[in-house]
Scaffold this motif. Structure first.
Motif, PDB file in Angstrom:
ATOM      1  N   ILE A  11      15.866  35.140  19.499  1.00  0.00           N
ATOM      2  CA  ILE A  11      15.699  34.976  17.874  1.00  0.00           C
ATOM      3  C   ILE A  11      17.300  34.713  17.389  1.00  0.00           C
ATOM      4  CG2 ILE A  11      16.211  37.778  17.466  1.00  0.00           C
ATOM      5  CD1 ILE A  11      14.384  35.282  15.321  1.00  0.00           C
ATOM      6  N   SER A  12      18.271  35.337  17.970  1.00  0.00           N
ATOM      7  CA  SER A  12      19.595  35.098  17.423  1.00  0.00           C
ATOM      8  C   SER A  12      20.141  33.842  17.764  1.00  0.00           C
ATOM      9  CB  SER A  12      20.787  35.957  17.769  1.00  0.00           C
ATOM     10  OG  SER A  12      20.205  37.524  17.438  1.00  0.00           O
ATOM     11  N   GLU A  13      19.889  33.277  18.773  1.00  0.00           N
ATOM     12  CA  GLU A  13      20.418  32.054  19.288  1.00  0.00           C
ATOM     13  C   GLU A  13      19.327  31.112  18.534  1.00  0.00           C
ATOM     14  OE1 GLU A  13      19.940  34.541  21.105  1.00  0.00           O
ATOM     15  OE2 GLU A  13      21.404  34.620  22.663  1.00  0.00           O
ATOM     16  N   ASP A  14      18.173  31.169  18.168  1.00  0.00           N
ATOM     17  CA  ASP A  14      17.348  30.363  17.638  1.00  0.00           C
ATOM     18  C   ASP A  14      17.734  30.217  16.196  1.00  0.00           C
ATOM     19  OD1 ASP A  14      15.795  30.125  19.944  1.00  0.00           O
ATOM     20  OD2 ASP A  14      14.168  31.470  19.106  1.00  0.00           O
ATOM     21  N   MET A  15      18.245  31.174  15.635  1.00  0.00           N
ATOM     22  CA  MET A  15      18.479  31.221  14.175  1.00  0.00           C
ATOM     23  C   MET A  15      19.972  30.132  13.988  1.00  0.00           C
ATOM     24  SD  MET A  15      16.868  32.717  11.929  1.00  0.00           S
ATOM     25  CE  MET A  15      18.013  32.875  10.550  1.00  0.00           C
ATOM     26  N   GLU A  16      21.018  30.279  14.893  1.00  0.00           N
ATOM     27  CA  GLU A  16      21.996  29.258  14.761  1.00  0.00           C
ATOM     28  C   GLU A  16      21.547  27.941  15.439  1.00  0.00           C
ATOM     29  OE1 GLU A  16      24.942  30.322  13.627  1.00  0.00           O
ATOM     30  OE2 GLU A  16      23.836  32.162  13.496  1.00  0.00           O
ATOM     31  N   CYS A  17      20.645  27.840  16.347  1.00  0.00           N
ATOM     32  CA  CYS A  17      20.349  26.364  16.671  1.00  0.00           C
ATOM     33  C   CYS A  17      19.394  25.871  15.499  1.00  0.00           C
ATOM     34  CB  CYS A  17      19.291  26.495  17.906  1.00  0.00           C
ATOM     35  SG  CYS A  17      18.678  25.099  18.563  1.00  0.00           S
ATOM     36  N   LEU A  18      18.549  26.377  14.815  1.00  0.00           N
ATOM     37  CA  LEU A  18      17.662  26.130  13.663  1.00  0.00           C
ATOM     38  C   LEU A  18      18.897  25.694  12.456  1.00  0.00           C
ATOM     39  CD1 LEU A  18      14.337  27.918  13.479  1.00  0.00           C
ATOM     40  CD2 LEU A  18      14.807  25.344  13.338  1.00  0.00           C
ATOM     41  N   LYS A  19      19.671  26.319  12.212  1.00  0.00           N
ATOM     42  CA  LYS A  19      20.535  25.937  11.125  1.00  0.00           C
ATOM     43  C   LYS A  19      21.594  24.806  11.470  1.00  0.00           C
ATOM     44  CE  LYS A  19      22.534  30.247  10.815  1.00  0.00           C
ATOM     45  NZ  LYS A  19      23.380  31.272  10.568  1.00  0.00           N
ATOM     46  N   ALA A  20      21.743  24.726  12.628  1.00  0.00           N
ATOM     47  CA  ALA A  20      22.231  23.507  13.374  1.00  0.00           C
ATOM     48  C   ALA A  20      21.552  22.360  13.027  1.00  0.00           C
ATOM     49  CB  ALA A  20      22.966  23.579  14.570  1.00  0.00           C
TER      50      ALA A  20
END
Length: 286
Positions: A11-20
């Motif tokens: 979830i944490s990495e996914d959030m950053e990836c999705l924002k990018a």
């Protein structure tokens, strides 16, 4: 309605990836991401539950204060009928309603009780008109078998069709024109999203053609990749597709980008060359 595919992992990495990715779509492709489709067990490998993944990401995004992201992005879970009986599928459809989703993608599957058409009909029966139903189709809808299947999905109540990836403008135009002739004939309203898949190496293209995913990258496109025209080939396709969207504005056609999981879309930048290997796209929503 520009959309992208995203497979949750952490979830944490996914959030950053999705924002990018959302920012990357804006800066590199000139597109605002309207929806993120969460696939269900692509290429028959276990993954995070699509319903749970879509719900968790939606809730996290709703808490973002930054106006660049916010809750305007819609998260679309996928229900696959693969290996499930009717009761199990009904439970997932009820989960869509309970979770307050405004759209759901539906795909049939091998060894399941319901095929794609029956799945759409059941979802429409349970969800009524409150939830938009998304499904997929082969690109060559002018061919008899594909047309018949698409007709059944439209008659069952699907709201949006996402095609297999487009690699030539001739096919894209033919698909759009035939889709709306078919809709007029049936007296049915639905939206069309043309699939676009960024291929950045001939090697990746070969793997896709060998994987039996239901579509093939045409020889002309492969030849351009073999000649080292990797970036130029995608840029040309993308710009042509954007032009087609404008040409057929009255039909409200949109684009859907199949993209790698961890990619901030810099590889898609229109102004400079950069190569990237990408994973094999799944059979989701087809």
């Amino acid at each position: 309605m520009f959309g992208i595919e995203f497979l949750p992992q952490a979830i944490s990495e996914d959030m950053e990836c999705l924002k990018a990715m959302i920012q990357g779509a804006r800066e590199n492709l000139g597109q605002e991401v309207d929806f993120v489709l969460i696939p269900s067990n692509p290429i028959n490998k276990a993954s995070i539950s699509s319903l749970l993944g879509a719900y968790a990401l939606r809730e996290r995004f709703s808490m973002i204060v930054d106006s660049r992201f916010g809750s305007v992005v819609e998260f679309v879970p996928t229900i696959s009928g693969a290996g499930l009986d009717r009761l199990q599928i009904q439970s997932q459809i009820l989960g869509v309603k309970y979770g307050g989703f405004s759209s759901v993608a539906l795909i049939g599957g091998d060894n399941g009780e319901l095929d794609g058409v029956k799945l759409i009909a059941l979802a429409r029966e349970i969800l009524g008109g409150e939830v938009s139903l998304v499904s997929g189709s082969g690109l060559k809808i002018w061919e008899k078998e594909i047309e018949q299947r698409l007709t059944q999905k439209l008659q069952a109540g699907v709201d949006r069709i996402i095609t297999q990836p487009v690699f030539s403008m001739e096919s894209a135009k033919k698909c759009v024109e035939h889709f709306y002739v078919l809709q007029e004939r049936l007296g049915i309203q639905a939206k069309l999203s043309l699939g676009v898949f960024g291929i950045f190496s001939a090697e990746s293209a070969y793997r896709i053609n060998e994987s039996g995913l239901g579509f093939e990258i045409p020889r002309a496109y492969l030849k351009a990749l073999e000649q080292g025209k990797v970036k130029e080939t995608f840029i040309s396709l993308w710009q042509d597709m954007q032009g087609l969207i404008k040409e057929y504005r009255e039909y409200d056609v949109s684009l859907y980008l199949s993209t790698p999981k961890h990619n901030d879309l810099r590889a898609y930048r229109m102004g400079q060359s950069k190569t990237s290997h990408i994973r094999v796209v799944s059979k989701e929503i087809l």
